[in-house]
Design a protein around this motif. Structure first.
Motif: not given
Length: 192
Positions: A53-60, A93-104, A111-115
């Motif tokens: 699930l965390l990987d899916s959020v990262h890809e999103l 990062a400011r508007q979507c702090p949780g999603r930005w955290a997923a990128l960290q 995920t690396v191979r994702s479109d």
């Protein structure tokens, strides 16, 4: 929401929204099950486990950021494109702090191979190619760019710049100027 409406995309989007509201660590299957009014076990037909699930959020998040960057850098080159790309990261990062955290978090191989990851890399390389850097140097320039943007944003998000004037906006512009200077004067393999 009725169980029949659950899909991997719906569950992932709900997890991303939860992360933005309550923090990335708040993403759990039990929290999402409560959100949807279902048993936790019903989510396993859509996501393997919390890690998936965390990987899916990262890809999103990668895809959303790539979409923003594509719009931001279109028709721009060099400093203008650099600023647009960096500002797209900062706004995200400011508007979507949780999603930005997923990128960290470290990206899973899938995920690396994702479109989404491919699009983000292609956009970053397109911006850097505007500086006419040798192809062999793009990996180094990309690492410098990522370290500068993500390092600055990590410190800013954590409040590290809030205790002193001038505003972090001034420092942000200085950082972008320094990157622009570095990319315009980048050493080639022959001259270093």
């Amino acid at each position: 929401m009725a169980r029949a409406n659950l899909t991997r995309a719906v569950v992932t989007t709900a997890a991303a929204e939860l992360a933005d509201r309550e923090g990335f660590e708040a993403i759990t299957l039990s929290a999402l099950a409560r959100h949807f009014g279902v048993q936790t076990a019903s989510l396993y037909s859509h996501v393997r486990d919390r890690s998936a699930l965390l990987d899916s959020v990262h890809e999103l998040a990668l895809g959303e950021l790539a979409d923003r960057i594509a719009v931001a850098i279109g028709g721009r080159a060099r400093r203008d494109a650099l600023t647009a790309l960096a500002d797209a990261h900062r706004d995200y990062a400011r508007q979507c702090p949780g999603r930005w955290a997923a990128l960290q978090r470290p990206a899973a191989a899938s995920t690396v191979r994702s479109d989404a990851a491919g699009r983000l890399v292609a956009l970053t390389l397109a911006m850097l190619r505007g500086y006419r850097l040798p192809e062999t140097e793009l990996v180094h320039a990309t690492r410098l760019l990522g370290a500068t943007i993500n390092g600055f944003l990590a410190l800013e998000v954590n409040g590290s710049f809030g205790h002193r004037e001038p505003s972090s906006d001034v420092s942000w512009q200085r950082a972008l100027s320094a990157l622009d200077t570095a990319f315009r004067s980048w050493p080639t393999e022959e001259n270093h």
